[in-house]
Design a protein around this motif. Structure first.
Motif, PDB file in Angstrom:
ATOM      1  N   ALA A   1       0.959  -1.161   0.049  1.00 21.03           N
ATOM      2  CA  ALA A   1       0.041  -0.068   0.035  1.00 21.03           C
ATOM      3  C   ALA A   1       0.987   1.171   0.166  1.00 21.03           C
ATOM      4  N   GLU A   2       2.137   1.013  -0.176  1.00 22.38           N
ATOM      5  CA  GLU A   2       2.973   2.316   0.067  1.00 22.38           C
ATOM      6  C   GLU A   2       2.620   3.333  -0.925  1.00 22.38           C
ATOM      7  N   PHE A   3       2.332   2.979  -2.281  1.00 22.04           N
ATOM      8  CA  PHE A   3       2.100   4.067  -3.349  1.00 22.04           C
ATOM      9  C   PHE A   3       0.731   4.848  -3.084  1.00 22.04           C
ATOM     10  N   LEU A   4      -0.339   4.034  -2.538  1.00 23.42           N
ATOM     11  CA  LEU A   4      -1.632   4.764  -2.203  1.00 23.42           C
ATOM     12  C   LEU A   4      -1.428   5.605  -1.081  1.00 23.42           C
ATOM     13  N   SER A   5      -0.427   4.899  -0.106  1.00 25.39           N
ATOM     14  CA  SER A   5      -0.570   5.644   1.131  1.00 25.39           C
ATOM     15  C   SER A   5      -0.040   6.987   1.101  1.00 25.39           C
ATOM     16  N   THR A   6       0.741   7.185   0.174  1.00 29.62           N
ATOM     17  CA  THR A   6       1.215   8.575  -0.295  1.00 29.62           C
ATOM     18  C   THR A   6       0.425   9.680  -1.018  1.00 29.62           C
ATOM     19  N   GLN A   7      -0.250   8.599  -2.023  1.00 24.93           N
ATOM     20  CA  GLN A   7      -1.194   9.511  -2.915  1.00 24.93           C
ATOM     21  C   GLN A   7      -2.615   9.909  -2.348  1.00 24.93           C
TER      22      GLN A   7
END
Length: 158
Positions: A5-11
């Motif tokens: 979930a790293e990508f969505l946790s920043t976006q």
């Protein structure tokens, strides 16, 4: 399966800082409206999810958020998509791992949906006119998000 979930946790926080979603529900259909917070300008409407009662999943009927027209909004369409699907899954009382379906152009699949690794989209069948039907899976990412408010309609008052 554990999804990164790293990508969505920043976006998602970037999206929520600049934009807001609101929704109206009519039985098995949810329509979302996307606004820019700074200007209160409507960016997009007719973002529509339907509850697919046959497969106990979500069908994305329409997703054209037009965020590409907003400056500095690269990748925010992915956050918008996840927020809508996550909200719809919860609103319809579905579970983690439920199906997500949609139809799109094959180019849009290659440029956008295939990159949403969180949903594991694949082409379930090819359609006429360079269209494809996609099948994916919803994974709860447990990313803290703000509430999506319901839009009151005239019918709600009666």
């Amino acid at each position: 399966m554990t999804v990164n979930a790293e990508f969505l946790s920043t976006q998602i926080p970037l999206f929520e800082k600049r934009f807001s979603l609101a929704y109206q529900r009519d039985d098995s259909c949810i329509e979302y409206v996307l606004d820019a917070k700074e200007t209160s300008r409507q960016v997009s409407l007719n973002l529509i999810l339907s509850w697919d009662t046959r497969t106990r999943g979500v069908y994305v009927s329409k997703f054209y958020p037009q965020l590409y027209l907003e400056a500095g909004s690269k990748y925010l369409s992915a956050a918008c998509f996840y927020l809508m699907v996550s909200h719809g899954v919860h609103e319809f009382g579905l579970e983690d791992g439920c199906a997500v379906w949609l139809e799109t152009d094959s180019g849009v699949f290659n440029d956008f949906y295939v990159k949403l690794k969180e949903f594991e989209f694949s082409v379930s069948r090819a359609r006429v006119g360079n269209k494809v039907c996609l099948a994916g899976i919803f994974h709860e990412l447990f990313i803290k998000t703000g509430p999506i408010p319901r839009i009151e309609t005239l019918f709600d008052r009666f």
